[in-house]
Design an enzyme around this catalytic site. Structure first.
Site, PDB file in Angstrom:
ATOM      1  N   GLU A  39     -36.029  66.484 -49.065  1.00  0.00           N
ATOM      2  CA  GLU A  39     -35.181  67.610 -49.506  1.00  0.00           C
ATOM      3  C   GLU A  39     -35.752  68.915 -48.971  1.00  0.00           C
ATOM      4  O   GLU A  39     -36.973  69.105 -48.956  1.00  0.00           O
ATOM      5  CB  GLU A  39     -35.127  67.653 -51.033  1.00  0.00           C
ATOM      6  CG  GLU A  39     -34.163  66.638 -51.607  1.00  0.00           C
ATOM      7  CD  GLU A  39     -34.111  66.681 -53.128  1.00  0.00           C
ATOM      8  OE1 GLU A  39     -34.829  67.496 -53.746  1.00  0.00           O
ATOM      9  OE2 GLU A  39     -33.354  65.875 -53.688  1.00  0.00           O
ATOM     10  N   THR A  64     -18.024  65.823 -36.922  1.00  0.00           N
ATOM     11  CA  THR A  64     -18.696  64.556 -37.145  1.00  0.00           C
ATOM     12  C   THR A  64     -19.529  64.304 -35.892  1.00  0.00           C
ATOM     13  O   THR A  64     -19.309  64.927 -34.848  1.00  0.00           O
ATOM     14  CB  THR A  64     -17.699  63.391 -37.297  1.00  0.00           C
ATOM     15  OG1 THR A  64     -16.821  63.389 -36.168  1.00  0.00           O
ATOM     16  CG2 THR A  64     -16.875  63.514 -38.564  1.00  0.00           C
ATOM     17  N   ASP A  85     -13.016  72.681 -36.921  1.00  0.00           N
ATOM     18  CA  ASP A  85     -13.552  71.333 -37.124  1.00  0.00           C
ATOM     19  C   ASP A  85     -13.301  70.546 -35.837  1.00  0.00           C
ATOM     20  O   ASP A  85     -12.189  70.085 -35.587  1.00  0.00           O
ATOM     21  CB  ASP A  85     -12.836  70.703 -38.330  1.00  0.00           C
ATOM     22  CG  ASP A  85     -13.206  69.248 -38.535  1.00  0.00           C
ATOM     23  OD1 ASP A  85     -13.910  68.669 -37.699  1.00  0.00           O
ATOM     24  OD2 ASP A  85     -12.768  68.691 -39.571  1.00  0.00           O
ATOM     25  N   TYR A 122     -37.840  60.626 -48.433  1.00  0.00           N
ATOM     26  CA  TYR A 122     -37.176  61.793 -49.046  1.00  0.00           C
ATOM     27  C   TYR A 122     -37.651  63.059 -48.361  1.00  0.00           C
ATOM     28  O   TYR A 122     -38.851  63.218 -48.135  1.00  0.00           O
ATOM     29  CB  TYR A 122     -37.505  61.880 -50.543  1.00  0.00           C
ATOM     30  CG  TYR A 122     -36.265  61.656 -51.377  1.00  0.00           C
ATOM     31  CD1 TYR A 122     -35.206  62.549 -51.295  1.00  0.00           C
ATOM     32  CD2 TYR A 122     -36.134  60.540 -52.195  1.00  0.00           C
ATOM     33  CE1 TYR A 122     -34.046  62.345 -52.014  1.00  0.00           C
ATOM     34  CE2 TYR A 122     -34.966  60.326 -52.922  1.00  0.00           C
ATOM     35  CZ  TYR A 122     -33.932  61.227 -52.817  1.00  0.00           C
ATOM     36  OH  TYR A 122     -32.788  61.032 -53.526  1.00  0.00           O
ATOM     37  N   LYS A 161     -17.812  60.272 -33.359  1.00  0.00           N
ATOM     38  CA  LYS A 161     -16.567  59.969 -32.639  1.00  0.00           C
ATOM     39  C   LYS A 161     -16.854  60.075 -31.141  1.00  0.00           C
ATOM     40  O   LYS A 161     -17.656  59.297 -30.633  1.00  0.00           O
ATOM     41  CB  LYS A 161     -15.467  60.897 -33.128  1.00  0.00           C
ATOM     42  CG  LYS A 161     -15.191  60.710 -34.643  1.00  0.00           C
ATOM     43  CD  LYS A 161     -14.019  61.514 -35.111  1.00  0.00           C
ATOM     44  CE  LYS A 161     -13.604  61.137 -36.517  1.00  0.00           C
ATOM     45  NZ  LYS A 161     -14.253  61.918 -37.572  1.00  0.00           N
ATOM     46  N   ARG A 200     -22.972  57.787 -37.709  1.00  0.00           N
ATOM     47  CA  ARG A 200     -21.911  58.239 -38.615  1.00  0.00           C
ATOM     48  C   ARG A 200     -22.439  59.380 -39.477  1.00  0.00           C
ATOM     49  O   ARG A 200     -23.228  59.149 -40.397  1.00  0.00           O
ATOM     50  CB  ARG A 200     -21.514  57.040 -39.473  1.00  0.00           C
ATOM     51  CG  ARG A 200     -20.358  57.206 -40.416  1.00  0.00           C
ATOM     52  CD  ARG A 200     -19.839  55.846 -40.818  1.00  0.00           C
ATOM     53  NE  ARG A 200     -19.276  55.208 -39.648  1.00  0.00           N
ATOM     54  CZ  ARG A 200     -18.085  55.506 -39.117  1.00  0.00           C
ATOM     55  NH1 ARG A 200     -17.301  56.399 -39.684  1.00  0.00           N
ATOM     56  NH2 ARG A 200     -17.661  54.898 -38.034  1.00  0.00           N
TER      57      ARG A 200
HETATM   58  N1  PLP Z   1     -12.652  66.151 -39.703  1.00  0.00           N
HETATM   59  C1  PLP Z   1     -11.836  65.521 -38.871  1.00  0.00           C
HETATM   60  C2  PLP Z   1     -10.972  66.325 -37.940  1.00  0.00           C
HETATM   61  C3  PLP Z   1     -11.758  64.122 -38.877  1.00  0.00           C
HETATM   62  O1  PLP Z   1     -10.916  63.497 -38.057  1.00  0.00           O
HETATM   63  C4  PLP Z   1     -12.578  63.400 -39.780  1.00  0.00           C
HETATM   64  C5  PLP Z   1     -12.565  61.931 -39.842  1.00  0.00           C
HETATM   65  O2  PLP Z   1     -11.748  61.239 -39.385  1.00  0.00           O
HETATM   66  C6  PLP Z   1     -13.406  64.115 -40.648  1.00  0.00           C
HETATM   67  C7  PLP Z   1     -13.428  65.484 -40.583  1.00  0.00           C
HETATM   68  C8  PLP Z   1     -14.201  63.420 -41.717  1.00  0.00           C
HETATM   69  O3  PLP Z   1     -15.279  62.751 -41.273  1.00  0.00           O
HETATM   70  P1  PLP Z   1     -16.019  61.685 -42.211  1.00  0.00           P
HETATM   71  O4  PLP Z   1     -15.212  60.454 -42.181  1.00  0.00           O
HETATM   72  O5  PLP Z   1     -17.363  61.569 -41.558  1.00  0.00           O
HETATM   73  O6  PLP Z   1     -16.124  62.271 -43.586  1.00  0.00           O
END
Ligand code: PLP
Length: 426
Positions: A58, A228, A202, A56, A231, A237
């Site tokens: 936090e 993320t 994002d 842990y 990918k 993950r």
């Molecule tokens: N943002 C985008 C553009 C994504 O393609 C994805 C997942 O496919 C996510 C966020 C979410 O990621 P997670 O599955 O780790 O929650």
């Protein structure tokens, strides 16, 4: 330690062990073409499976709510420093458990419930967390959307600007799950500035391409960049947030205690390992190969008569309009699965078919590129895809392709430790 605690997985839980063996075999002998997936290195896997899972921690390095965090601090600092080396940016938070939680934290740092956000419509390639009504983002916030243009199937910045002026969103979010073209980050920032919105990008899908220098970076333009890490970036993950310094405290509070409790220290450690890999020169070659492979795969599919949404790709993925040939995306996914090629059905912009039986499939090259496949393999795969879709009702033909697929996959070894034997499942 009790005897029970020292059993191997196979001894302790044969059911889970058997499923893991089967999954191992599936990953080894199939062609993984889901655009959002990849294969992590042995080192990343080792860190992700490590005893840091027991800890842990936090809080943040140097400011924890638990004792014994000195080594957790080391790995979190390494992850932060390496992420900064890769992407730049003033402030880094490596604790989000996932991309969705990174986005939830980014929103919560700058929005109140009921505030308006503007994102790319899911059916035009956007992500659930960018305002879809079934996601927290569509429930907590008032959502408005922009789309791709009908003629070019690329982002319609004029529409984005018009909606922004009319709806006055507090956040404009860019980024997508199924978009194969470059983004105009500067134009988005201009639009956001014009209406006083925070610009969030994002970069989940393209983070590895940005890290490898083959895709422009949103970080100099956006106040907050989320991603993320699993990918194209090829880490565990999880998620990551990069922001300007003025938002640092709000972001950190928003992640913990706002959205999460203790960070997954084993995953933070695995992120540190993956980020070090992304800093190596080989990663630039890897990222370039992903894009080259996607282009060649796209050309192969076009040569076989398939229409690509927007006419092609600048990144790691293709959105293929299979319905133009009278095939539903769901049927295509099924047939390719039987042939050992894993893709996902996907809506295409202005789709006339429903989401579970859409007109498209999404195909990506990051995972196969990790295995070492190059242009020649992409040409072969394009012809397998075309043949499998053509002969989608012919199980014998699909099984034959599956055998050929497994044979090729076995020439590009994945993890050396796999326990299950190589079985060509023709
Ligand atoms: N943002 C985008 C553009 C994504 O393609 C994805 C997942 O496919 C996510 C966020 C979410 O990621 P997670 O599955 O780790 O929650």
């Amino acid at each position: 330690m009790t005897d029970r605690m020292s059993l191997t997985l196979a001894q302790a839980d044969p059911e889970v062990a058997a499923a893991l063996d089967q999954e191992t075999l599936r990953q080894h002998e199939g062609l993984e073409m889901i655009a959002s997936e990849n294969f992590v290195s042995e080192a990343v896997l080792e860190a992700a499976g490590s005893i840091f899972t027991n800890k842990y921690a936090e809080g943040y390095p140097g400011r924890r709510y638990y004792g014994g965090c000195e080594y957790a601090d080391i790995v979190e600092n390494l992850a932060r420093d390496r992420a900064r080396q890769i992407f730049g940016g003033e402030h880094i938070n490596v604790q989000p458990h996932s991309g969705s939680q990174a986005n939830a934290s980014a929103f919560a740092a700058v929005l109140q419930p009921g505030d308006t956000i503007l994102g790319l419509d899911l059916s035009h390639g956007g992500h659930l967390t960018h305002g879809h009504r079934l996601s927290f983002s569509g429930k907590l916030y008032r959502t408005t959307f922009y789309h791709v243009r009908r003629d070019t199937e690329t982002i319609d910045y004029d529409e984005m600007e018009a909606v922004a002026i009319q709806e006055k969103p507090k956040v404009i979010i860019g980024g997508a799950s199924a978009y194969s073209r470059l983004w105009d980050f500067a134009r988005m920032r201009q639009i956001a500035d014009k209406v006083g919105a925070v610009y969030i990008f994002d970069m989940a899908h393209i983070a590895g391409l940005v890290a490898g220098g083959v895709h422009p970076s949103p970080v100099p333009h956006a106040q907050i960049t989320t991603t993320t890490t699993h990918k194209t970036l090829r880490g565990p993950r999880a998620g990551l947030i990069i922001s300007t310094q003025d938002l640092a405290t709000a972001i950190d509070k928003s992640v913990f205690p706002g959205q999460q409790g203790g960070p997954l220290v084993h995953i933070v450690a695995a992120k540190a390992v993956a980020f070090a890999e992304a800093l190596r020169p080989e990663f630039r070659a890897y990222a370039a190969q992903i894009v080259s492979n996607a282009k060649v795969l796209g050309e192969g599919l076009q040569a076989a008569g398939f229409r690509l949404v927007s006419g092609g790709t600048d990144n790691h993925l293709l959105l293929v309009d299979v319905f133009e040939k009278g095939i539903l995306g769901s049927d295509a996914e099924l047939a390719l699965g039987k042939a050992g090629i894993t893709v996902n059905k996907n809506s295409i912009p202005w789709d006339t078919n429903p989401p579970l039986k859409p007109s498209g499939i999404r195909v990506g090259t990051p995972a196969l590129t990790t295995r070492g496949m190059k242009e020649a393999e992409m040409r072969t795969i394009a012809s397998w895809i075309a043949e499998a879709l053509e002969r989608r009702g012919d199980d014998a033909a699909l099984a034959r392709i599956r055998g050929e697929v497994a044979e090729m996959a076995n020439q590009f070894p994945l993890y050396a430790w796999r326990r299950a034997p190589v079985a060509v499942t023709a």
